[in-house]
Write a protein that holds these residues in place. Structure first.
Motif, PDB file in Angstrom:
ATOM      1  N   GLU A  26      45.904  -0.570 -29.692  1.00 26.08           N
ATOM      2  CA  GLU A  26      47.230  -0.712 -30.273  1.00 26.08           C
ATOM      3  C   GLU A  26      48.304  -0.146 -29.355  1.00 26.08           C
ATOM      4  N   ARG A  27      48.025   1.040 -28.789  1.00 23.09           N
ATOM      5  CA  ARG A  27      48.995   1.653 -27.883  1.00 23.09           C
ATOM      6  C   ARG A  27      49.145   0.819 -26.604  1.00 23.09           C
ATOM      7  N   GLU A  76      51.311  -2.108 -27.382  1.00 24.06           N
ATOM      8  CA  GLU A  76      52.700  -1.675 -27.521  1.00 24.06           C
ATOM      9  C   GLU A  76      53.337  -1.449 -26.162  1.00 24.06           C
ATOM     10  N   THR A 108      56.529  -3.500 -24.646  1.00 19.55           N
ATOM     11  CA  THR A 108      57.675  -2.724 -24.176  1.00 19.55           C
ATOM     12  C   THR A 108      57.957  -2.999 -22.708  1.00 19.55           C
ATOM     13  N   TRP A 151      53.882  -9.306 -29.579  1.00 14.74           N
ATOM     14  CA  TRP A 151      54.208  -8.408 -30.687  1.00 14.74           C
ATOM     15  C   TRP A 151      53.703  -8.985 -32.008  1.00 14.74           C
ATOM     16  N   LEU A 159      50.545  -6.795 -33.118  1.00 10.47           N
ATOM     17  CA  LEU A 159      51.052  -5.577 -33.744  1.00 10.47           C
ATOM     18  C   LEU A 159      51.674  -5.791 -35.114  1.00 10.47           C
TER      19      LEU A 159
END
Length: 356
Positions: A41-42, A45, A49, A103, A107
């Protein structure tokens, strides 16, 4: 993830609406790696980003390139400015789109929904009737039994692509081979409406006259001119000029152009060097000529120099002299290339200037 339940029977037959099914038999929900693994998940992300931040950087570089990259700079035979602006703006928009997709896929919330809907398919009888008509048409056309007709039809449809190439080519002249027009030494400058030759005494200070070479206006007993076997439209548009008169003391000619005018009368191309629009918006007090398409502005008292707008080359000037009867005639053809400021034209103009 969304699954719809069809309130229709088998084969699309319309049936009365049924009550929602408590367990429609959906497979067990498969969780995404980002749903069960915090590290994944990180990572996702950070990827999203990074795309957004890189897009922001590209947009900043777009602004930098707009001011820093010279418009006339060439890289790989293409405009460096166009490449820089296209890559930065296009790359930034692409990264934003990719980031939003990542995204949403990795996520955003992931859950299943069951939603009732009305039947979308036609009834079995309607579908059978349509297929029957289609098959009957194919059978009556004898297409399957006549391969020669079928193959020739496919060939003709494929050849239909050839005219499109010709039509696209005919949209306009290629951005080269524009260094010459029909102007020749001694050819008279005539009014583009009446075809009458022009004397200096007929032009007042501050006046502008739209003109053409006399070859397009045959006199009594003369045959209409034929230009290289082509239509006169392109050569005539290419050779179009404007004749203006200013006070001689207001004119600042370049070296070598001191004798290109007659008592303050100068002749310039009517074709804007930006994208080729015809221009004749004349400001008699300032000696400026304005293009109505994109507002490129030329100072005719200063050799047709660009003083405003997107054009990059001065307006080509036609050298003038008088013939034995006192009419305005050309000393020669234009010494500068006619037409829009394509990179190929700019490079060819530089070559001509270096050779002269």
């Amino acid at each position: 993830m969304s699954d719809d339940l069809d309130k229709s029977g088998r084969d699309g037959e319309n049936l009365p609406a049924a009550d929602p099914i408590a367990d429609p038999g959906l497979p067990e929900h498969q969780w995404r790696p980002t749903d069960v693994d915090p590290a994944q998940e990180r990572r996702a992300e950070r990827q999203v980003t990074g795309m957004f931040l890189t897009a922001a950087l590209l947009f900043v570089l777009f602004v930098v390139a707009y001011f820093a990259v010279e418009v006339d700079a060439i890289i790989f035979d293409y405009s460096a400015s166009n490449i820089a602006l296209g890559v930065t703006l296009g790359g930034g928009l692409l990264l934003i789109g990719m980031g939003i997709i990542q995204w949403a896929k990795k996520l955003m919330a992931d859950h299943e929904m069951v939603e009732m809907r009305h039947p979308a398919a036609s009834s079995k009888e309607d579908r059978e009737a349509v297929m029957k008509d289609i098959n009957a048409g194919i059978e009556e056309s004898t297409l399957g039994r006549r391969p020669m007709i079928r193959n020739s039809l496919l060939l003709s449809l494929g050849a239909l692509a050839a005219p499109s190439v010709v039509l696209l080519r005919d949209l306009g002249p290629l951005p080269y081979d524009q260094e010459s027009t029909v102007w020749e030494p001694g050819m008279r400058v005539v009014n583009d409406v009446s075809g009458l030759p022009i004397r200096p005494s007929e032009i007042e200070v501050g006046q502008l006259v739209n003109a053409q070479p006399a070859i397009f206006f045959p006199q009594d007993g003369e045959e209409e001119a034929e230009i290289s076997g082509h239509s006169q439209l392109a050569p005539k548009a290419k050779a179009a000029v404007i004749v203006v008169r200013m006070r001689p003391e207001d004119i600042t000619p370049e070296a070598g152009k001191e004798n290109w005018g007659i008592d303050g009368i100068l002749c310039f191309s009517k074709i804007c060097t930006h994208v080729g629009c015809p221009i004749s918006l004349w400001e008699r007090q300032t000696h400026h000529l304005l293009c109505p398409c994109h507002q490129s502005t030329y100072d005719l008292a200063d050799n047709g120099k660009v003083i405003f707008g997107p054009a990059h080359r001065p307006l080509p000037q036609l050298p003038l002299m008088l013939d034995s009867e006192g009419y305005l005639v050309a000393q020669s053809d234009f010494l500068d290339i006619q037409g829009p400021s394509y990179p190929e034209i700019a490079r060819h103009q530089e070559k001509l200037d270096s050779e002269s």
